[in-house]
Design an enzyme around this catalytic site. Structure first.
Site, PDB file in Angstrom:
ATOM      1  N   MET A  30       0.854  -1.209   0.000  1.00 17.13           N
ATOM      2  CA  MET A  30       0.000   0.000   0.000  1.00 17.13           C
ATOM      3  C   MET A  30       0.879   1.245   0.000  1.00 17.13           C
ATOM      4  SD  MET A  30      -2.871  -1.068   2.783  1.00 17.13           S
ATOM      5  CE  MET A  30      -3.496  -2.748   2.929  1.00 17.13           C
ATOM      6  N   HIS A  75      -0.259  -8.327  -3.650  1.00 14.11           N
ATOM      7  CA  HIS A  75      -1.452  -7.532  -3.975  1.00 14.11           C
ATOM      8  C   HIS A  75      -1.078  -6.056  -3.914  1.00 14.11           C
ATOM      9  CE1 HIS A  75      -5.759  -6.280  -2.422  1.00 14.11           C
ATOM     10  NE2 HIS A  75      -5.500  -5.783  -3.614  1.00 14.11           N
ATOM     11  N   MET A 117      -1.743  -2.307  -3.970  1.00 12.61           N
ATOM     12  CA  MET A 117      -2.757  -1.262  -3.815  1.00 12.61           C
ATOM     13  C   MET A 117      -2.025   0.063  -3.943  1.00 12.61           C
ATOM     14  SD  MET A 117      -4.917  -3.074  -0.803  1.00 12.61           S
ATOM     15  CE  MET A 117      -3.587  -4.246  -0.579  1.00 12.61           C
ATOM     16  N   MET A 128     -12.490  -7.872  -3.778  1.00 12.10           N
ATOM     17  CA  MET A 128     -12.390  -7.330  -2.424  1.00 12.10           C
ATOM     18  C   MET A 128     -13.721  -7.516  -1.690  1.00 12.10           C
ATOM     19  SD  MET A 128      -9.258  -6.315  -2.262  1.00 12.10           S
ATOM     20  CE  MET A 128      -9.387  -5.740  -0.558  1.00 12.10           C
ATOM     21  N   ASP A 167     -10.732 -11.296  -0.820  1.00 10.35           N
ATOM     22  CA  ASP A 167      -9.832 -10.603   0.102  1.00 10.35           C
ATOM     23  C   ASP A 167     -10.608  -9.620   0.976  1.00 10.35           C
ATOM     24  OD1 ASP A 167      -7.627  -9.571   1.353  1.00 10.35           O
ATOM     25  OD2 ASP A 167      -6.860  -8.490  -0.398  1.00 10.35           O
TER      26      ASP A 167
END
Ligand code: DX5
Ligand code: ZN
Length: 219
Positions: free
Chosen positions: A40, A69, A71, A140, A178
């Protein structure tokens, strides 16, 4: 019930960040299939986690496939760096790019599994044109950014919609969910057609993580 692969990806977002290596090993011993690594940037989401060095260092601690993942905004700037750092599966958000095709192709060309992640408010059809380039899709179950949030109930219908499209087209794209996964929500999530469940807070807080993973898969 629909036939699925039933896998678990342990989300290290819920680990003690001062003991990342030990935490990854704890999850490997507990029997997780993949290690889910949330990157992130404080821009695509408000939270900030870690980058390449954390992943390449962590790689030495366990043999689990790294399910990275992203983001982050402009994920295309960093795909190669994350692949070099050891991503075995690499996903980015559909909301972060205008055309994901070249990036999904790039990921696959490096022998890494390609994935698109989709946030709760984005219509599922937005990714349909790219499904043949996706080895997996992350749906998500919460708004991205933080662990330990409640599962958004509308996610189940979205999973079913995606399952239908994947099956209709005879694709082998895996569906990974997720956010908000626990023993209460997992039965409905699997029933809707999911293959892989990401588990963060519920798994890391479990007294016996090995039992918890088995229970999750038996849901
Ligand atoms: C949220 C992250 C998730 C998070 C899930 O933005 O992408 O991977 O770790 O955590 P839980 O399982 O606690 O909802
Ligand atoms: Zn995640």
């Amino acid at each position: 019930m629909m036939k699925t692969n039933k896998m678990v990806s342990a989300s290290i977002l819920s680990a003690d960040f001062s003991k990342m290596g030990e935490e990854a090993q704890r999850m490997e011993k507990a029997g997780t299939d993949w290690l889910h690594c949330d990157v992130m940037d404080g821009s695509f989401v408000t939270n900030i986690t870690f980058g390449f060095k954390m992943l390449s260092d962590l790689k030495k601690w366990c043999k689990l496939p790294f399910d990275v993942h992203l983001m982050i905004v402009k994920p295309e700037r960093y795909l190669e760096r994350f692949i070099e750092a050891g991503a075995d599966l690499l996903s980015f958000h559909i909301e972060a790019v205008s055309d994901p095709r070249p990036y999904l192709n790039l990921i696959r060309s490096k022998g890494v599994k390609s994935g698109l992640a989709i946030s709760p408010d984005t219509p599922m059809e937005k990714i349909f044109d790219y499904l043949d380039l996706c080895d997996f899709v992350i749906v998500m179950g919460v708004y991205p950014g933080y662990g330990a949030q409640g599962y958004i109930p509308a996610t189940s219908g979205r999973i079913a919609q995606l399952r239908k499209e994947i099956d209709k087209r005879g694709l082998s794209t895996l569906i990974e969910i997720d956010g908000g996964v626990n023993l209460k929500t997992a039965p409905e999530i699997f029933e809707s057609g999911a293959d892989v469940l990401v588990s963060g807070s519920a798994l890391f807080n479990a007294a016996e993580p090995d039992k918890f993973i088995k229970e999750l898969k038996n849901c």
